[in-house]
Design an enzyme around this catalytic site. Structure first.
Site, PDB file in Angstrom:
ATOM      1  N   ASP A  34       0.776  -1.193  -0.070  1.00  0.00           N
ATOM      2  CA  ASP A  34      -0.057   0.236   0.122  1.00  0.00           C
ATOM      3  C   ASP A  34       0.894   1.336   0.021  1.00  0.00           C
ATOM      4  O   ASP A  34       1.200   1.705   1.123  1.00  0.00           O
ATOM      5  CB  ASP A  34      -0.882   0.098   1.152  1.00  0.00           C
ATOM      6  CG  ASP A  34      -1.707  -1.000   1.346  1.00  0.00           C
ATOM      7  OD1 ASP A  34      -1.314  -2.029   1.968  1.00  0.00           O
ATOM      8  OD2 ASP A  34      -2.883  -1.429   1.042  1.00  0.00           O
ATOM      9  N   ASP A 174     -10.922  -3.706  -1.497  1.00  0.00           N
ATOM     10  CA  ASP A 174      -9.992  -3.413  -0.608  1.00  0.00           C
ATOM     11  C   ASP A 174     -10.567  -2.402   0.413  1.00  0.00           C
ATOM     12  O   ASP A 174     -10.789  -1.426   0.318  1.00  0.00           O
ATOM     13  CB  ASP A 174      -8.832  -2.575  -1.332  1.00  0.00           C
ATOM     14  CG  ASP A 174      -7.776  -2.289  -0.412  1.00  0.00           C
ATOM     15  OD1 ASP A 174      -6.599  -1.606  -0.987  1.00  0.00           O
ATOM     16  OD2 ASP A 174      -8.004  -2.381   0.806  1.00  0.00           O
TER      17      ASP A 174
HETATM   18  C1  DX5 Z   1      -6.266   1.698   1.829  1.00  0.00           C
HETATM   19  C2  DX5 Z   1      -5.678   0.586   2.368  1.00  0.00           C
HETATM   20  C3  DX5 Z   1      -6.234  -0.644   3.285  1.00  0.00           C
HETATM   21  C4  DX5 Z   1      -5.603  -1.702   3.358  1.00  0.00           C
HETATM   22  C5  DX5 Z   1      -6.703  -2.822   4.086  1.00  0.00           C
HETATM   23  O1  DX5 Z   1      -6.572   2.253   2.953  1.00  0.00           O
HETATM   24  O2  DX5 Z   1      -5.139  -0.314   1.299  1.00  0.00           O
HETATM   25  O3  DX5 Z   1      -7.688  -0.626   2.736  1.00  0.00           O
HETATM   26  O4  DX5 Z   1      -5.071  -2.261   2.477  1.00  0.00           O
HETATM   27  O5  DX5 Z   1      -7.054  -2.546   5.308  1.00  0.00           O
HETATM   28  P1  DX5 Z   1      -8.272  -3.055   6.102  1.00  0.00           P
HETATM   29  O6  DX5 Z   1      -8.190  -4.654   5.479  1.00  0.00           O
HETATM   30  O7  DX5 Z   1      -7.582  -3.327   7.499  1.00  0.00           O
HETATM   31  O8  DX5 Z   1      -9.227  -2.622   5.926  1.00  0.00           O
END
Ligand code: DX5
Length: 220
Positions: A34, A174
């Protein structure tokens, strides 16, 4: 068949290599890196250094999720660092068509992401150019956020558009993916589920968490 893409955002960075190997041993085929620049999203994480560090440690697909603007300035660097898939946000550049062509020219998998407020119709001119569409189910920037149920119709729309055109293209979601929301996302047509906190913060451990997520997705 639903796949899990653990997000390293929630991994223990003191042991990042081990944490990636842990999920690889659980049978996932990819991890998501990320990338956040503090401008496109209100948070800063890491750049190519994370991809470069992980590349020699794993044979898994490394998905570079570029939450940066302008992404065109960073495509070459992430490709050189070893990213396999490069995900660019529709909202992050007026030159999405050129950026996707560039990713493809470098032999990498081109992908586009849509924030919750961005309609699926904005993909019309580029859907044939991508191999993965990422529908954000949270507003990007942080892990551990709540799943936005209003994004589910968009997942359906994207899946339908791919089917209508007979394209080979994954639909990835996501944000806020857990044992309950993964079922909703799968029913809507998503086949890849990015999961950060529900994998790495799980008291039962990442491997058991992945198994539970997959089992839950199969109950749709
Ligand atoms: C963007 C990031 C998050 C992460 C996933 O904010 O990309 O979405 O990857 O986070 P969780 O699975 O903890 O919501």
């Amino acid at each position: 068949m639903v796949k899990i893409a653990p997000s390293i955002l929630s991994a223990d960075f003191m042991r990042l290599g081990e944490q990636v190997k842990l999920v690889e041993a659980a049978g996932v085929d990819r991890v998501q890196v990320d990338v956040m620049d503090g401008r496109f999203v209100p948070n800063i994480t890491f750049g190519t250094i994370a991809v470069r560090a992980l590349r020699p440690l794993t044979r898994m697909v490394l998905e570079a999720h570029l939450m940066v603007t302008p992404p065109e300035d960073f495509i070459e660097a992430f490709a050189a660092a070893g990213a396999d898939t490069i995900i660019v946000h529709q909202e992050s550049t007026p030159h999405l068509h050129r950026v996707l062509e560039h990713i493809t020219s470098l032999g990498k998998k081109p992908a586009v992401a849509l924030n919750p407020s961005t309609p699926a119709s904005t993909l019309t001119e580029v859907l044939d150019m991508v191999k993965l569409v990422l529908v954000m189910t949270v507003n990007p920037g942080f892990g551990g956020q709540k799943f936005i149920h209003a994004t589910l119709p968009k997942v359906r729309q994207v899946r339908a558009a791919i089917q209508n055109r007979g394209l080979e293209c994954e639909v990835e979601v996501d944000g806020g993916i857990n044992e309950e929301t993964i079922r909703l996302a799968a029913e809507a047509g998503a086949d890849v589920m990015v999961a950060g906190s529900s994998v790495y913060d799980a008291p039962e451990g990442a491997q058991e968490a992945i198994a539970r997520l997959l089992a839950s997705a199969q109950t749709t």
